[in-house]
Design a protein around this motif. Structure first.
Motif, PDB file in Angstrom:
ATOM      1  N   HIS A  84       0.833  -1.193  -0.041  1.00  0.00           N
ATOM      2  CA  HIS A  84       0.076   0.073   0.035  1.00  0.00           C
ATOM      3  C   HIS A  84       0.864   1.285  -0.131  1.00  0.00           C
ATOM      4  CE1 HIS A  84       0.767  -0.386   4.184  1.00  0.00           C
ATOM      5  NE2 HIS A  84       0.446   0.870   4.274  1.00  0.00           N
ATOM      6  N   LYS A  85       2.256   1.239   0.068  1.00  0.00           N
ATOM      7  CA  LYS A  85       2.944   2.482   0.462  1.00  0.00           C
ATOM      8  C   LYS A  85       3.787   2.506  -0.660  1.00  0.00           C
ATOM      9  CE  LYS A  85       3.288   2.774   5.473  1.00  0.00           C
ATOM     10  NZ  LYS A  85       4.381   3.178   6.381  1.00  0.00           N
ATOM     11  N   SER A  86       3.949   1.280  -1.397  1.00  0.00           N
ATOM     12  CA  SER A  86       4.863   1.483  -2.585  1.00  0.00           C
ATOM     13  C   SER A  86       4.287   1.292  -4.025  1.00  0.00           C
ATOM     14  CB  SER A  86       6.187   0.425  -2.524  1.00  0.00           C
ATOM     15  OG  SER A  86       5.892  -0.678  -2.274  1.00  0.00           O
ATOM     16  N   ALA A  87       3.083   0.819  -3.810  1.00  0.00           N
ATOM     17  CA  ALA A  87       2.547   0.436  -5.232  1.00  0.00           C
ATOM     18  C   ALA A  87       2.258   1.704  -6.183  1.00  0.00           C
ATOM     19  CB  ALA A  87       1.262  -0.119  -4.966  1.00  0.00           C
ATOM     20  N   ASP A  88       2.151   1.598  -7.363  1.00  0.00           N
ATOM     21  CA  ASP A  88       1.856   2.534  -8.342  1.00  0.00           C
ATOM     22  C   ASP A  88       0.441   2.597  -8.770  1.00  0.00           C
ATOM     23  OD1 ASP A  88       4.404   3.559  -8.683  1.00  0.00           O
ATOM     24  OD2 ASP A  88       5.023   2.120  -9.837  1.00  0.00           O
ATOM     25  N   ASP A  89      -0.322   3.849  -9.135  1.00  0.00           N
ATOM     26  CA  ASP A  89      -1.377   3.733  -9.618  1.00  0.00           C
ATOM     27  C   ASP A  89      -1.421   3.206 -11.093  1.00  0.00           C
ATOM     28  OD1 ASP A  89      -2.493   4.707  -7.331  1.00  0.00           O
ATOM     29  OD2 ASP A  89      -2.041   6.737  -7.953  1.00  0.00           O
ATOM     30  N   MET A  90      -2.804   2.892 -11.479  1.00  0.00           N
ATOM     31  CA  MET A  90      -2.611   2.651 -13.062  1.00  0.00           C
ATOM     32  C   MET A  90      -3.221   3.752 -13.813  1.00  0.00           C
ATOM     33  SD  MET A  90      -4.940  -1.326 -12.649  1.00  0.00           S
ATOM     34  CE  MET A  90      -6.038  -0.558 -11.248  1.00  0.00           C
ATOM     35  N   THR A  91      -2.927   3.627 -15.037  1.00  0.00           N
ATOM     36  CA  THR A  91      -3.383   4.516 -15.938  1.00  0.00           C
ATOM     37  C   THR A  91      -5.022   4.307 -16.112  1.00  0.00           C
ATOM     38  OG1 THR A  91      -2.938   3.403 -18.008  1.00  0.00           O
ATOM     39  CG2 THR A  91      -1.430   4.696 -17.102  1.00  0.00           C
ATOM     40  N   ARG A  92      -5.615   5.234 -16.808  1.00  0.00           N
ATOM     41  CA  ARG A  92      -7.125   4.737 -17.359  1.00  0.00           C
ATOM     42  C   ARG A  92      -7.148   3.707 -18.229  1.00  0.00           C
ATOM     43  NH1 ARG A  92     -11.898   7.478 -17.681  1.00  0.00           N
ATOM     44  NH2 ARG A  92     -11.206   9.522 -17.069  1.00  0.00           N
ATOM     45  N   ASP A  93      -6.432   3.617 -18.963  1.00  0.00           N
ATOM     46  CA  ASP A  93      -6.411   2.444 -19.864  1.00  0.00           C
ATOM     47  C   ASP A  93      -6.173   1.097 -19.138  1.00  0.00           C
ATOM     48  OD1 ASP A  93      -7.018   4.176 -22.099  1.00  0.00           O
ATOM     49  OD2 ASP A  93      -4.867   4.018 -22.736  1.00  0.00           O
ATOM     50  N   GLN A  94      -5.131   1.022 -18.307  1.00  0.00           N
ATOM     51  CA  GLN A  94      -4.769  -0.098 -17.594  1.00  0.00           C
ATOM     52  C   GLN A  94      -5.821  -0.552 -16.728  1.00  0.00           C
ATOM     53  OE1 GLN A  94      -1.174   1.240 -15.606  1.00  0.00           O
ATOM     54  NE2 GLN A  94       0.227   0.052 -16.897  1.00  0.00           N
ATOM     55  N   ALA A  95      -6.658   0.501 -16.104  1.00  0.00           N
ATOM     56  CA  ALA A  95      -8.001  -0.095 -15.333  1.00  0.00           C
ATOM     57  C   ALA A  95      -8.990  -0.406 -16.010  1.00  0.00           C
ATOM     58  CB  ALA A  95      -8.150   1.297 -14.398  1.00  0.00           C
ATOM     59  N   ARG A  96      -9.208   0.033 -17.148  1.00  0.00           N
ATOM     60  CA  ARG A  96     -10.251  -0.264 -18.450  1.00  0.00           C
ATOM     61  C   ARG A  96      -9.893  -1.906 -18.660  1.00  0.00           C
ATOM     62  NH1 ARG A  96     -13.788   2.435 -21.077  1.00  0.00           N
ATOM     63  NH2 ARG A  96     -13.580   1.247 -22.631  1.00  0.00           N
ATOM     64  N   GLU A  97      -8.525  -2.083 -19.028  1.00  0.00           N
ATOM     65  CA  GLU A  97      -8.459  -3.321 -19.331  1.00  0.00           C
ATOM     66  C   GLU A  97      -8.481  -4.387 -18.191  1.00  0.00           C
ATOM     67  OE1 GLU A  97      -4.516  -6.163 -21.132  1.00  0.00           O
ATOM     68  OE2 GLU A  97      -4.683  -3.654 -21.510  1.00  0.00           O
ATOM     69  N   ALA A  98      -8.198  -3.949 -17.294  1.00  0.00           N
ATOM     70  CA  ALA A  98      -8.372  -4.866 -16.073  1.00  0.00           C
ATOM     71  C   ALA A  98      -9.994  -5.541 -15.806  1.00  0.00           C
ATOM     72  CB  ALA A  98      -7.717  -4.195 -14.788  1.00  0.00           C
ATOM     73  N   PHE A  99     -10.815  -4.296 -15.666  1.00  0.00           N
ATOM     74  CA  PHE A  99     -12.108  -4.525 -15.350  1.00  0.00           C
ATOM     75  C   PHE A  99     -12.564  -5.172 -16.729  1.00  0.00           C
ATOM     76  CE2 PHE A  99     -16.322  -2.946 -13.464  1.00  0.00           C
ATOM     77  CZ  PHE A  99     -16.113  -3.831 -12.528  1.00  0.00           C
ATOM     78  N   ARG A 100     -12.207  -5.019 -17.906  1.00  0.00           N
ATOM     79  CA  ARG A 100     -12.730  -5.745 -19.056  1.00  0.00           C
ATOM     80  C   ARG A 100     -12.585  -7.311 -18.908  1.00  0.00           C
ATOM     81  NH1 ARG A 100     -10.788  -4.703 -24.333  1.00  0.00           N
ATOM     82  NH2 ARG A 100     -12.281  -6.340 -24.942  1.00  0.00           N
ATOM     83  N   ARG A 101     -11.147  -7.600 -18.339  1.00  0.00           N
ATOM     84  CA  ARG A 101     -10.992  -9.147 -18.230  1.00  0.00           C
ATOM     85  C   ARG A 101     -11.680  -9.498 -17.181  1.00  0.00           C
ATOM     86  NH1 ARG A 101      -5.696 -10.520 -20.279  1.00  0.00           N
ATOM     87  NH2 ARG A 101      -4.563  -9.002 -21.391  1.00  0.00           N
ATOM     88  N   ILE A 102     -11.863  -8.812 -16.053  1.00  0.00           N
ATOM     89  CA  ILE A 102     -12.603  -9.303 -14.840  1.00  0.00           C
ATOM     90  C   ILE A 102     -13.960  -9.391 -15.101  1.00  0.00           C
ATOM     91  CG2 ILE A 102     -13.638  -8.477 -12.445  1.00  0.00           C
ATOM     92  CD1 ILE A 102     -11.046  -7.037 -11.871  1.00  0.00           C
ATOM     93  N   LEU A 103     -14.769  -8.868 -15.865  1.00  0.00           N
ATOM     94  CA  LEU A 103     -16.146  -8.844 -16.419  1.00  0.00           C
ATOM     95  C   LEU A 103     -16.356 -10.060 -17.415  1.00  0.00           C
ATOM     96  CD1 LEU A 103     -17.721  -5.232 -16.844  1.00  0.00           C
ATOM     97  CD2 LEU A 103     -17.984  -6.735 -15.016  1.00  0.00           C
TER      98      LEU A 103
END
Length: 361
Positions: free
Chosen positions: A25-44
């Motif tokens: 939680h302290k060293s993790a990076d945030d995703m870009t919008r495109d990365q988040a979108r791809e992740a949720f497409r895969r999940i759905l």
């Protein structure tokens, strides 16, 4: 490392865990919008295995999602799962936490019907025992009142136009999220899905009313609406809710409003102010509003308040919650004015008539 696919892109969840969000939680990076979108497409689409999906959800929980990430999730949910059915009316969208309440009465059905009777159409939506709490939600109060709840989105839109109050059922309008039920249940803790599903907005409303635990989260929700390219919301009101639900908490309660112009607002046009619920007739503490059987007793309270048979702290809570819905749609210039409209709708029988119409639908 999992290979990129032409269907999705270059960021399987395992790669996102390894290279972006999974280091803590302290060293993790945030995703870009495109990365988040791809992740949720895969999940759905059901692509990640259970271990990877669980790790990804936990990593997002630890690091805390940004509005850009949440906006990407909301957009994918709308594009690939949500079935929108817009009524002719322009309702207030009420997005309560889907996993429900277990200690205090649910006032949203009563408040929504009172607001509808006063001329403010209201939409509510929920699932059925959604993880992680799997407690009582809008559906279960309506079931106890004898209202049809397992209806398709167009019927829900028709309900709004016929009654002024409409219920949208998650499995019918958001099947992709509903299909994640077992995987969410096995997690044992909330994930970002619990956040974005409250923003599903199946009626395509312009106004959203929601709840939060802390003001910072309310501001994050506003920023999420701004970041979402699919959101139709142009005005939002958030307040501190009982058990995280969209029932205002007794006592000193913070309200966040967007957009607001002038010196009261911050650089993102968000204004926050505090209300003392006792000043609006709700002179009770949270313990006074607790019940043993949430669905059954909430239904009984709804009927008693709307028919004028009950005029205690529960009735005051219903009236104030209705006033906030009226104010959110700007059908009243102040909460005080909204409260006057709400009390009139109860006293003249309009609210009881709305309940009858809802049952008859």
């Amino acid at each position: 490392m999992a290979q990129a696919t032409q269907e999705y892109g270059e960021w399987p969840l395992k790669r996102l865990m390894t290279e972006v969000v999974g280091s803590g939680h302290k060293s993790a990076d945030d995703m870009t919008r495109d990365q988040a979108r791809e992740a949720f497409r895969r999940i759905l689409d059901g692509e990640p295995d259970d271990t990877t999906l669980g790790a990804f959800w936990l990593a997002n929980r630890w690091k805390r999602n940004t509005p850009e990430e949440l906006g990407g999730y909301v957009d994918v949910m709308h594009e690939e799962s949500v079935v929108t059915a817009e009524p002719e009316a322009d309702p207030v969208d009420c997005g309560a936490n889907y996993d429900g309440k277990g200690r205090s009465a649910i006032f949203g059905v009563a408040a929504g019907l009172v607001a509808a009777a006063a001329g403010t159409p209201v939409v509510v939506h929920s699932g059925d025992r959604v993880p992680t709490q799997k407690q009582d939600a809008y559906k279960h109060v309506l079931d106890e009142l004898g209202v049809r709840t397992e209806i398709d989105p167009q019927e829900s839109a028709d309900m709004v136009d016929d009654v002024g109050f409409g219920f949208y059922y998650q499995p019918a309008f958001n099947p992709g999220i509903d299909a994640l039920f077992d995987r969410r249940d096995n997690m044992g803790v909330r994930s970002f899905v619990n956040t974005v599903e409250t923003l599903a907005n199946p009626a395509g409303a312009d106004i959203h009313l929601g709840s939060f635990y802390h003001l910072a989260f309310a501001k994050k929700m506003v920023r999420t609406l701004v970041e979402s390219e699919q959101s139709t919301v142009s005005r939002a009101l958030f307040f501190q809710g009982m058990e995280g639900y969209d029932d205002v908490r007794p006592g000193e309660t913070i309200v966040a409003e967007w957009p607001v112009e002038g010196e009261d607002a911050d650089e993102e046009d968000i204004a926050d102010f505090e209300i003392r619920t006792a000043d609006y007739g709700m002179d009770v503490v949270s313990e006074d509003l607790q019940v043993e059987d949430v669905a059954e007793e909430s239904a009984a309270i709804t009927e008693a308040v709307l028919t004028g048979e009950r005029a205690d702290g529960f009735a005051d809570a219903v009236a104030l919650n209705a006033a906030l819905r009226i104010y959110a749609r700007e059908d009243a210039d102040s909460i005080d004015e909204g409260l006057e409209q709400a009390r009139t709708a109860i006293e003249d029988g309009s609210a009881a008539d709305a309940l009858d119409s809802l049952r008859a639908f």
